[in-house]
Write a protein that holds these residues in place. Structure first.
Motif, PDB file in Angstrom:
ATOM      1  N   LEU A 157       3.705 -38.268 -24.487  1.00 15.54           N
ATOM      2  CA  LEU A 157       4.629 -38.603 -23.419  1.00 15.54           C
ATOM      3  C   LEU A 157       4.030 -38.209 -22.078  1.00 15.54           C
ATOM      4  O   LEU A 157       3.751 -37.045 -21.839  1.00 15.54           O
ATOM      5  N   LEU A 159       4.725 -38.067 -18.096  1.00 12.79           N
ATOM      6  CA  LEU A 159       5.791 -38.180 -17.091  1.00 12.79           C
ATOM      7  C   LEU A 159       5.199 -38.263 -15.695  1.00 12.79           C
ATOM      8  O   LEU A 159       5.877 -38.029 -14.710  1.00 12.79           O
ATOM      9  N   LEU A 207      -3.607 -30.482 -24.545  1.00 15.73           N
ATOM     10  CA  LEU A 207      -2.255 -30.038 -24.881  1.00 15.73           C
ATOM     11  C   LEU A 207      -1.557 -31.139 -25.656  1.00 15.73           C
ATOM     12  O   LEU A 207      -1.999 -32.281 -25.684  1.00 15.73           O
ATOM     13  N   GLY A 237       2.491 -32.802 -26.926  1.00 16.64           N
ATOM     14  CA  GLY A 237       3.953 -32.835 -26.902  1.00 16.64           C
ATOM     15  C   GLY A 237       4.580 -32.400 -25.589  1.00 16.64           C
ATOM     16  O   GLY A 237       4.263 -32.909 -24.534  1.00 16.64           O
ATOM     17  N   ASP A 238       5.472 -31.417 -25.701  1.00 14.35           N
ATOM     18  CA  ASP A 238       6.249 -30.969 -24.551  1.00 14.35           C
ATOM     19  C   ASP A 238       5.356 -30.476 -23.419  1.00 14.35           C
ATOM     20  O   ASP A 238       5.603 -30.746 -22.253  1.00 14.35           O
ATOM     21  N   TYR A 239       4.303 -29.747 -23.782  1.00 15.55           N
ATOM     22  CA  TYR A 239       3.424 -29.194 -22.756  1.00 15.55           C
ATOM     23  C   TYR A 239       2.741 -30.314 -21.986  1.00 15.55           C
ATOM     24  O   TYR A 239       2.654 -30.289 -20.761  1.00 15.55           O
ATOM     25  N   ALA A 296       3.804 -33.304 -21.580  1.00 15.80           N
ATOM     26  CA  ALA A 296       4.789 -33.991 -20.744  1.00 15.80           C
ATOM     27  C   ALA A 296       4.995 -33.239 -19.433  1.00 15.80           C
ATOM     28  O   ALA A 296       4.975 -33.821 -18.349  1.00 15.80           O
ATOM     29  N   ILE A 297       5.156 -31.929 -19.530  1.00 13.78           N
ATOM     30  CA  ILE A 297       5.472 -31.163 -18.327  1.00 13.78           C
ATOM     31  C   ILE A 297       4.250 -31.082 -17.409  1.00 13.78           C
ATOM     32  O   ILE A 297       4.376 -31.100 -16.187  1.00 13.78           O
ATOM     33  N   VAL A 298       3.047 -31.037 -17.975  1.00 12.96           N
ATOM     34  CA  VAL A 298       1.862 -30.963 -17.123  1.00 12.96           C
ATOM     35  C   VAL A 298       1.608 -32.291 -16.411  1.00 12.96           C
ATOM     36  O   VAL A 298       1.251 -32.315 -15.234  1.00 12.96           O
ATOM     37  N   LEU A 318       3.907 -34.310 -15.588  1.00 13.00           N
ATOM     38  CA  LEU A 318       4.937 -34.300 -14.542  1.00 13.00           C
ATOM     39  C   LEU A 318       4.446 -33.488 -13.338  1.00 13.00           C
ATOM     40  O   LEU A 318       4.557 -33.909 -12.184  1.00 13.00           O
ATOM     41  N   ALA A 319       3.867 -32.314 -13.631  1.00 14.23           N
ATOM     42  CA  ALA A 319       3.370 -31.454 -12.561  1.00 14.23           C
ATOM     43  C   ALA A 319       2.283 -32.162 -11.761  1.00 14.23           C
ATOM     44  O   ALA A 319       2.284 -32.138 -10.527  1.00 14.23           O
ATOM     45  N   LEU A 351       8.783 -36.764 -30.146  1.00 16.68           N
ATOM     46  CA  LEU A 351       8.940 -37.451 -28.865  1.00 16.68           C
ATOM     47  C   LEU A 351      10.402 -37.827 -28.644  1.00 16.68           C
ATOM     48  O   LEU A 351      10.907 -37.819 -27.531  1.00 16.68           O
ATOM     49  N   LEU A 411      12.632 -35.200 -27.067  1.00 18.55           N
ATOM     50  CA  LEU A 411      12.198 -34.953 -25.687  1.00 18.55           C
ATOM     51  C   LEU A 411      12.727 -36.043 -24.759  1.00 18.55           C
ATOM     52  O   LEU A 411      13.255 -35.760 -23.676  1.00 18.55           O
ATOM     53  N   PHE A 439       2.595 -25.527  -9.652  1.00 15.36           N
ATOM     54  CA  PHE A 439       2.183 -26.353 -10.791  1.00 15.36           C
ATOM     55  C   PHE A 439       0.733 -26.093 -11.174  1.00 15.36           C
ATOM     56  O   PHE A 439       0.373 -26.152 -12.350  1.00 15.36           O
ATOM     57  N   LEU A 494       0.621 -23.322 -13.518  1.00 15.31           N
ATOM     58  CA  LEU A 494       0.958 -23.754 -14.878  1.00 15.31           C
ATOM     59  C   LEU A 494      -0.260 -24.348 -15.568  1.00 15.31           C
ATOM     60  O   LEU A 494      -0.564 -24.025 -16.716  1.00 15.31           O
TER      61      LEU A 494
END
Lengths: 355, 294
Positions: A67, A69, A125, A127-129, A131-133, A135-136, B93, B96, B271, B274
């Motif tokens: 995913l 984003l 990375l 999955g969720d990670y 996706a968030i990265v 996005l970042a 997925l 999410l 970010f 992160l």
């Protein structure tokens, strides 16, 4: 079929191309005969942009199975690179078509390179990670462009991250990228025909990739990473391939988008998180991994709220409900069983048995 | 002197991030999912207090209580409707994307009800400010309340998890769902409880955030939500002290970045942190390493 035997894939692809060309012909005829409102005409180029974005995101989400984003971020890179080139070369290259084609190549290339550079660390990375990265990264790209100032004068290009005054331009200087004000005066080169040609190019690239050896390798990574790795598939290479191709195509859509507007700004509305989500909704509604579905859902979801004016306030709300309901309906084990129980096929079979 | 007041501001912002990050970290630890809608629950909490206190004139304590109750119910409902059916789903997925859908839904619902205009939130904190070093450093009442509530919540939560049966059940479920069920633990109930606690904390975080930064829009929660997730990852997801450390470090980085580097680039710096953390030590400072098995 006489002699000409087409495989299922080829037939499938031809249908997809056919739908696009047919839609184009119908629209062209309607424009020529004046059966189309000016509102709808204004929507045609954005429509092409969304279709390309949806198809390219489907490559990452559906085929690679990760995913992302930050798709709007790649679109943003392409839009600014392409618009910058067009503004810079406006006086040098007079032929608008040639200039636009080069702008598209530059936009796609720069978004592809950014995608490659971001993909290298990020695709480790999952999955969720991931996706968030992504996005970042999308937000970072937007932030950087908002503080970037570029101008040109006789001495060449000047860069700054403070304000347009600190560029130190000469009298005849011209500020091209003006920080948060973005780029103004981009030539409006985008047309519906070019948009359709770009859609076809996108489809050729994506569909050929999917049905090639590389594409099968990518899909095997999606289905089982460890199994794919153990049969000797180079995970990093194929992940990067899918990701950067997807980014480059998004950049191409961005160039088309920027040449349809006279002023281009990197606001949360056009290149932010919301845009990425909207593209994701197109992909999800059309079916994850289904390229033709993405095209159709992008068209429907763009046209429907515009045609039903009263709904425009509820547009985003409807999108979010579509997202939730589609996911529950497609993936919830209970609902899958329910669907199988009452599916049309089975009901037909039952009535057949009774007779 | 200005450095010290920046530092205090950073710790205050970081405490809010830490409270939000707790919600993420607990849900992630138990349900193994990223609850994207968590940030928007903060916004719902903020709007509830705004509605109760500024529009209806209720006393602040009742407004806060109302927000906590509403957010708790909201959290349980979201889990029940949107996440529970997908818990056994084949694709990670799916859940999410559903969570993103819920987040989007809450934002747009608030947009329809309250409109896009920024609302001026009146602070519900009535504690007076403290002046130190002959008035050169002023610690606002909001900062004091934020830091104190963060400490109280941390201690309370640690005690709850380690000393009560429900807390032990949470630990068990996060360790192994199947085994926990065989031991007679109500897995669904425990997950609901986790969402309830996380959402109640989100309501408190919403109150603190809106008191410190008194503007409220339907998008108020999304950025702090994402940053709090960054904090949770930074500290090691699933770890409660990790959330505290991650939150405070991130808050300090953000405020110092805003002050000394560039105010527009502050988000980008957060970010970047992160990304660096995930690349260097993906499990965070206090996280445990989990080996993927075939």
């Amino acid at each position: 079929m006489k002699g000409l035997k087409l495989s299922k894939n080829v037939k499938d692809n031809l249908i997809t191309y056919g739908i696009v060309i047919l839609a184009y012909l119908i629209m062209e005829i309607m424009i020529k005969t004046g059966h189309i409102s000016s509102l709808l005409q204004g929507l045609l180029v954005p429509l092409c942009v969304y279709v390309i974005l949806a198809v390219s995101l489907n490559l990452t989400v559906g085929i690679l199975g990760e995913l992302s984003l930050g798709h709007a971020g790649f679109m943003c890179v392409g839009a600014f690179a392409g618009a910058f080139f067009s503004r810079y070369m406006q006086d040098v290259i007079e032929v608008s078509l040639l200039r636009f084609v080069i702008a598209i190549l530059i936009g796609a290339l720069s978004a592809g390179i950014v995608g490659f550079l971001i993909g290298m660390p990020v695709l480790r990375l999952r999955g969720d990670y991931l996706a968030i990265v992504t996005l970042a990264f999308g937000e970072i790209i937007k932030n950087i462009i908002n503080v970037l100032y570029v101008g040109k004068d006789a001495n060449g290009l000047h860069f700054s991250t403070k304000d347009s005054m600190s560029l130190g331009l000469m009298e005849d200087g011209d500020v091209i990228i003006n920080g948060a004000q973005g780029i103004t005066g981009t030539p409006k080169d985008a047309t519906f025909t070019i948009g359709i040609i770009l859609i076809i190019i996108t489809l050729v690239i994506v569909l050929n990739l999917i049905h090639s050896r590389d594409g099968r390798a990518i899909m095997s990574i999606r289905d089982n990473l460890i199994a794919a790795e153990s049969v000797g598939i180079n995970i990093t290479k194929y992940k990067l391939m899918a990701f950067s191709v997807s980014a480059a195509l998004a950049g191409m859509a961005g160039v088309l988008y920027s040449h349809n507007l006279s002023s281009l700004m990197a606001t949360p509305k056009n290149f932010g998180y919301n845009m990425s989500i909207m593209i994701l909704v197109f992909v999800v509604l059309g079916g994850i991994g289904n390229i033709r579905g993405s095209i159709i859902s992008a068209v429907i979801l763009t046209l429907l709220p515009e045609l039903l004016r009263g709904l425009s306030n509820y547009r985003m709300l409807i999108y979010s409900i579509v997202l939730i309901v589609m996911m529950l309906f497609n993936w919830s084990p209970k609902l899958i069983n329910l669907r199988k129980k009452y599916s049309l096929k089975r009901l037909l079979k039952k009535t057949g048995e009774v007779q | 002197m200005s450095f010290i007041s920046y530092l205090i501001n950073g710790i205050s912002l970081g405490s809010v991030y830490a409270i939000i990050a707790l919600g993420y970290t607990m849900v992630y630890g138990i349900a193994k999912m990223l609850n994207f809608a968590h940030g928007d629950v903060i916004m719902v909490g903020g709007f509830t207090i705004f509605f109760a206190v500024s529009m209806q004139g209720l006393p602040p304590m009742i407004g806060i209580l109302l927000a906590v109750v509403l957010c708790t119910l909201l959290g349980i409902t979201i889990e029940y409707i949107a996440y529970r059916p997908l818990r056994q789903a084949a694709s990670s997925l799916a859940v999410l994307i559903t969570a993103i859908g819920v987040s989007y839904f809450l934002q747009n619902m608030a947009l329809l009800i309250f409109g896009a205009n920024t609302k001026a939130f009146t602070s519900v904190v009535t504690v007076p400010a403290i002046k130190l070093a002959e008035g050169q450093i002023i610690i606002s009442g909001e900062t004091i309340v934020t830091i104190i509530s963060c400490i109280v919540i941390m201690i309370g939560l640690t005690l709850f998890i380690n000393k009560t049966k429900a807390g032990q059940a949470m630990l068990a479920v996060s360790e192994d769902k199947g085994a926990a069920q065989l031991m007679g633990i109500n897995v669904n109930g425990t997950i609901s409880l986790t969402f309830a606690i996380g959402s109640a904390l989100a309501a408190i975080a919403g109150m603190l955030l809106c008191s410190a930064y008194p503007s409220l829009t339907p998008y108020t929660g999304s950025m702090p939500g994402i940053k709090a997730f960054v904090a949770a990852v930074f500290g090691g997801i699933g770890s409660i002290p990790g959330a505290l450390i991650g939150g405070i470090v991130l808050g300090v980085i953000e405020i110092l970045g805003k002050a000394y580097i560039s105010s527009q680039m502050a988000d980008a710096i957060v970010f970047l942190v992160l990304i660096v953390v995930l690349l260097v030590k993906p499990t965070g400072i206090l996280g445990k390493k989990i080996q993927e098995k075939v």
